[in-house]
Enzyme design. Sequence first.
Site, PDB file in Angstrom:
ATOM      1  NE  ARG A 168      -2.747   1.499   3.628  1.00  8.11           N
ATOM      2  CZ  ARG A 168      -3.896   1.619   4.553  1.00  8.11           C
ATOM      3  NH1 ARG A 168      -5.174   1.789   4.088  1.00  8.11           N
ATOM      4  NH2 ARG A 168      -3.062   1.597   5.517  1.00  8.11           N
ATOM      5  CG  ASP A 452      -4.150   2.909  10.745  1.00  8.26           C
ATOM      6  OD1 ASP A 452      -4.780   3.087  10.651  1.00  8.26           O
ATOM      7  OD2 ASP A 452      -4.340   2.054  10.247  1.00  8.26           O
TER       8      ASP A 452
END
Length: 542
Positions: A168, A452
Amino acid sequence: MSAPAPSPLAIVDAEPLPRQDEVLTDAALAFVAELHRNFTARRDELLTRRQDRRAEIARTSTLDFRPETAEIRAADWKVAPAPAALNDRRVEITGPTDRKMTINALNSGAKVWLADFEDASAPTWENVVLGQLNLIDAYERRIDFTDAKSGKSYALKDADQLATVVMRPRGWHLEERHLQFDGRPVPGALVDFGLYFFHNAQRLIDLGKGPYFYLPKTESYLEARLWNDIFVFAQDYVGIPQGTVRATVLIETITAAYEMEEILFELKDHAAGLNAGRWDYLFSIVKNFRDGGTKFVLPDRNAVTMTAPFMRAYTELLVRTCHKRGAHAIGGMAAFIPSRRDAEVNKVAFEKVKADKDREAGDGFDGSWVAHPDLVPIAMASFDAVLGDKPNQKDRLREDVSVAPGDLIAIDSLDARPTYAGLVSAVQVGIRYIEAWLRGLGAVAIFNLMEDAATAEISRSQIWQWINAGVVFEHDGKAVKATAELARKVAAEELAAIRAEIGEEAFAAGKWQQAHDLLLKVSLDADYADFLTLPAYDQLVG
């Protein structure tokens, strides 16, 4: 002192790193330069389009499926068949690309590892470059790690036991200040994609896999079209067959939820599936409908479960859309981090994880995410029970699902309200996460959850929304209005509690005051920042 530029095309403005020349080769930088010259201007235009769409939502307080793409939704088409390495995705583990995580994730027993340069990674130059190096070393089987504290050593299992990597890159909004071409920073997405693709596309083909990607923060089908054009260009550039690249798009913005079919169509030859990303999705709802009044006010984040009516509409539409078009539907994150000291906490949490994964498998998802290796067997059992020996359940078309445009934004259908405890939690988690991020850590265990950057975004967005909506909490038997003064009071109390908890020396060595100040800035400023990571990046050292 800056490192000497390794290519006449590039300015690398950073201190030299060990083995950086294996990543920042002249050939790799020339490829990134070509990506930059061919595609950055279009990226800039698409960021401007985001602002235009936001302004339209501010005027109308609504969204609908796009009339100009009705023909695509009505037509009969499918994405390209999944390659063998991506056909079974029943459990995916996520995490940054530091050396220990790289080994543990590949060894975890999950089918896929989302190797993350985005929300689980603070984009220091060291993380950007050495993360790339760790992946190269993993594919070359020359990676190992010894923990300095425990003395424990980590090494890769046999190749047939390793997870398939889906990488990603950063979202379109972020620049990479350490790498410039033609007098301007390169978009972080092109740096991450470019270096990874250039070094590893052929390596991965030789391993029987391929360059596979997760695409974050996508807001429209035109952004998917840009990625598709990048894939076409990149495959021609290095001389590999078209369709070798595969991309899974995170449907983690409210606007993308109205364009799922179009996004798959734009990526048709390169599409692998869609994923339901929970926290960024909620953050996107707040960001886009922040002017929409009380009916768009979200309750505490932990009260917005995937069983909320508007979240059910989103996830069931995603499954139906994916399976109609032959793509994988991947479910959301189980973020629990097992406690080494409290078996009862684990027992309760594992039961919740199991219920969540049972629901996803029962709804037709083909796989789901976990944040910790200990959760892999739990999620695996949920999907094994439904899939058996089948690699996926794309044959489950979910034609029973019918979602109207208003269903996706029916926030007021949820029978829950913001609480004072929710405000305290948002402040606690926001400060603790931002402090770690400013020290270069993107995936952080806080209160037994792996958090996150999406966590910090929903935390600060809820503080902002509750204050601007004039929410009233019940607290100690009294009505307390959400105000900037209240948020500052809660933040000051949390900062004092952290100082007492960790001690003066550790507090001074951290970035706690800085994190406190930044959280309050992005939570209280009248001008809502599009992304917390933009002002935070200016304060990130390294």
